[in-house]
Design an enzyme around this catalytic site. Structure first.
Site, mmCIF file in Angstrom:
data_model
loop_
_atom_site.group_PDB
_atom_site.id
_atom_site.type_symbol
_atom_site.label_atom_id
_atom_site.label_comp_id
_atom_site.label_asym_id
_atom_site.label_seq_id
_atom_site.Cartn_x
_atom_site.Cartn_y
_atom_site.Cartn_z
ATOM 1 N N ARG A 35 0.817 -1.216 0.000
ATOM 2 C CA ARG A 35 0.000 0.000 0.000
ATOM 3 C C ARG A 35 0.848 1.263 0.000
ATOM 4 O O ARG A 35 0.448 2.275 -0.578
ATOM 5 C CB ARG A 35 -0.925 0.001 1.213
ATOM 6 C CG ARG A 35 -2.035 -1.006 1.051
ATOM 7 C CD ARG A 35 -2.864 -1.114 2.289
ATOM 8 N NE ARG A 35 -4.037 -1.924 2.028
ATOM 9 C CZ ARG A 35 -4.812 -2.414 2.970
ATOM 10 N NH1 ARG A 35 -4.546 -2.175 4.245
ATOM 11 N NH2 ARG A 35 -5.871 -3.137 2.662
ATOM 12 N N LYS A 197 -19.187 -16.296 3.365
ATOM 13 C CA LYS A 197 -20.620 -16.096 3.564
ATOM 14 C C LYS A 197 -21.325 -15.455 2.392
ATOM 15 O O LYS A 197 -20.796 -14.541 1.763
ATOM 16 C CB LYS A 197 -20.818 -15.207 4.789
ATOM 17 C CG LYS A 197 -20.381 -15.882 6.064
ATOM 18 C CD LYS A 197 -20.636 -14.988 7.240
ATOM 19 C CE LYS A 197 -20.407 -15.747 8.528
ATOM 20 N NZ LYS A 197 -20.536 -14.874 9.689
ATOM 21 N N GLY A 353 -10.088 -8.874 -0.322
ATOM 22 C CA GLY A 353 -8.935 -9.258 0.485
ATOM 23 C C GLY A 353 -8.410 -10.655 0.256
ATOM 24 O O GLY A 353 -7.240 -10.842 -0.090
ATOM 25 N N GLY A 376 -14.052 -3.990 0.596
ATOM 26 C CA GLY A 376 -15.435 -3.522 0.716
ATOM 27 C C GLY A 376 -15.759 -2.438 -0.292
ATOM 28 O O GLY A 376 -16.851 -2.417 -0.877
HETATM 29 P P1 AMP Z 1 -14.709 -13.678 2.514
HETATM 30 O O1 AMP Z 1 -13.998 -12.719 3.438
HETATM 31 O O2 AMP Z 1 -16.175 -13.727 2.717
HETATM 32 O O3 AMP Z 1 -14.290 -13.484 1.090
HETATM 33 O O4 AMP Z 1 -14.221 -15.110 2.975
HETATM 34 C C1 AMP Z 1 -12.922 -15.575 2.832
HETATM 35 C C2 AMP Z 1 -12.773 -16.812 3.685
HETATM 36 O O5 AMP Z 1 -13.691 -17.792 3.255
HETATM 37 C C3 AMP Z 1 -11.423 -17.449 3.614
HETATM 38 O O6 AMP Z 1 -10.758 -17.251 4.832
HETATM 39 C C4 AMP Z 1 -11.727 -18.933 3.397
HETATM 40 O O7 AMP Z 1 -11.021 -19.791 4.259
HETATM 41 C C5 AMP Z 1 -13.199 -19.014 3.717
HETATM 42 N N1 AMP Z 1 -13.841 -20.151 3.053
HETATM 43 C C6 AMP Z 1 -13.780 -20.523 1.775
HETATM 44 N N2 AMP Z 1 -14.453 -21.655 1.556
HETATM 45 C C7 AMP Z 1 -14.964 -22.028 2.754
HETATM 46 C C8 AMP Z 1 -15.736 -23.163 3.192
HETATM 47 N N3 AMP Z 1 -16.136 -24.082 2.338
HETATM 48 N N4 AMP Z 1 -16.090 -23.213 4.486
HETATM 49 C C9 AMP Z 1 -15.699 -22.258 5.344
HETATM 50 N N5 AMP Z 1 -14.960 -21.181 4.994
HETATM 51 C C10 AMP Z 1 -14.597 -21.080 3.711
#
Ligand code: AMP
Length: 395
Positions: A35, A197, A353, A376
């Site tokens: 950054r 999520k 991220g 975000g």
């Molecule tokens: P996000 O910040 O919502 O983009 O989520 C990223 C995170 O999702 C990463 O740390 C991954 O480890 C997690 N992730 C990816 N696939 C899965 C899964 N099947 N179950 C739980 N966590 C997951």
């Protein structure tokens, strides 16, 4: 709207909102200076035009003044990267800071202490913004990562520089690349959506349906969709309060003719652990006691097939728990596949991220068209929301 390329900085003090929210280790060494490096062209441009530079940023999420979040820890590194002396103001506002700003000569740099040591920053307090504005002649916003926040230094401050505000090169190139994706008519357009999520991605998936031909769904959010379709997902991650929305998204995709590519199989573990026993199941038939932690081979094949046939690609979020080597295959293959597409002339944008971390981990960050620094902010921009930090300059 003013442009950094044509604005006359000679003899002027430029207050630059940078994103120096860098990771530090226990001894305050910077573990990733991406950054800071990204902001160098903006800083150099102004200094070379015989202006002076006042840098302001936040670092972490301090509760009041906290030594470990002081920007003094990064002074030497900025000095090393710019090859110039960097003066440090121990507060971002106040009399002493004012006189340091006042004494600043052409070609000199002043770094202000963490903006978030003052709660007024996040509150978007106008008086606080005015105190910052009083330090300089013009305001340059170059922090894309915080552009979706209406904080004092990212947006509210703009009213004090009606004719002397502009984007720096970081935001300029972010907008150029993201707009290129949003406005792309080079089809097929594909969005690869992963991550934990679905709740944090519903808005963007909804908006993408009006723009893209294919949406690949991977990662933890897969299982909310699968459960919404009536599948058995074992102990996989699920958001039960989002089943209705997931169903609505599936319906909308069908109506709009958007191709939804959801995993068909999952590599599962018997615990959330790299050393778990593993087994691949159909995503609709995961037994109790098993957790879907990565895309299965059949799903990876499907993902790659879509990626190979796309002409414009956005990748947001890992398709598995890639932090654990046992469950990284899907994300790794997606990374390689996106890099391969780029080498064939496809426009590829990686943002958010964790997909950026994955791109770095698999050595493809410099093999794609653009890696966005805004998590975000990027999602909200693609979602079609107005970002306060962007509108503050444009309006
Ligand atoms: P996000 O910040 O919502 O983009 O989520 C990223 C995170 O999702 C990463 O740390 C991954 O480890 C997690 N992730 C990816 N696939 C899965 C899964 N099947 N179950 C739980 N966590 C997951």
């Amino acid at each position: 709207m003013q442009s950094i390329d044509t604005y006359n900085f000679k003899g002027k003090k430029a207050l630059i909102r940078v994103d120096f929210n860098v990771p530090l280790d226990d001894e305050y060494n910077i573990t990733d200076d991406t950054r800071i490096k990204a902001a160098l062209p903006t800083i150099e441009k102004i200094l070379n035009d015989n202006g002076s530079v006042i840098l302001m940023s936040h670092l972490g999420r301090p509760k009041g003044v906290e030594e470990r979040f002081s920007l003094k820890h990064i002074v030497n590194h900025i000095s090393k990267l710019t090859g110039r002396t960097v003066n440090f103001a121990e507060d971002c506002i106040g009399e002493k800071t004012c006189s340091m700003a006042c004494d600043l000569k052409e070609g000199e740099i002043l770094l202000l202490e963490n903006l978030r040591f003052h709660p007024e920053e996040k509150k978007g307090d106008e008086e606080f913004a005015k105190k910052l504005a009083d330090l300089a002649d013009c305001w340059v916003n170059d922090a894309f990562g915080t552009a979706h926040r209406a904080h004092a230094s990212t947006a509210i401050i703009s009213k004090f520089f009606p004719n002397d505000k502009m984007f720096g090169y970081v935001i300029n190139s972010e907008l150029e690349s993201v707009d290129k994706f949003i406005n792309s008519s080079v089809q097929p357009v594909t969005a690869i959506m992963g991550g934990a999520k679905v709740s944090s991605k519903i808005g963007i998936i909804k908006n993408l349906m009006n723009k893209v031909d294919n949406i690949i769904i991977g990662g933890g959010m897969t299982f909310t969709f699968v459960k919404a379709m009536g599948g058995k997902i074992g102990n996989s991650l699920v958001e039960d309060d989002k089943l209705f929305e997931a169903r609505e998204l599936l319906k909308e995709a069908k109506e709009k003719g958007v191709n939804f590519i959801i995993s068909v199989d999952a590599l599962c573990g018997d615990k959330f652990d790299n050393n778990a026993n593993t087994k691949t199941f159909s995503v609709h038939e995961i037994p109790e006691g098993w957790i879907g932690l990565d895309a299965g081979d059949e799903s990876i094949k499907n993902f790659k097939n879509v990626i190979e046939n796309s002409k414009t690609i956005l990748w947001n979020g890992p398709v598995g728990v890639f932090e654990m080597p046992s469950f990284e295959k899907g994300t790794k293959e997606v990374a390689y596949s996106v890099a391969e597409a780029t080498s064939n002339g496809v426009f590829t944008l990686i943002g958010g991220g964790d997909s950026v971390a994955a791109a770095n981990q698999y050595g493809v960050a410099d093999k794609v068209s653009y890696v966005s620094t805004g998590g975000g902010a990027l999602l909200e921009y693609i979602e079609g929301k107005e970002l306060p930090g962007i509108e503050a300059i444009r309006k």
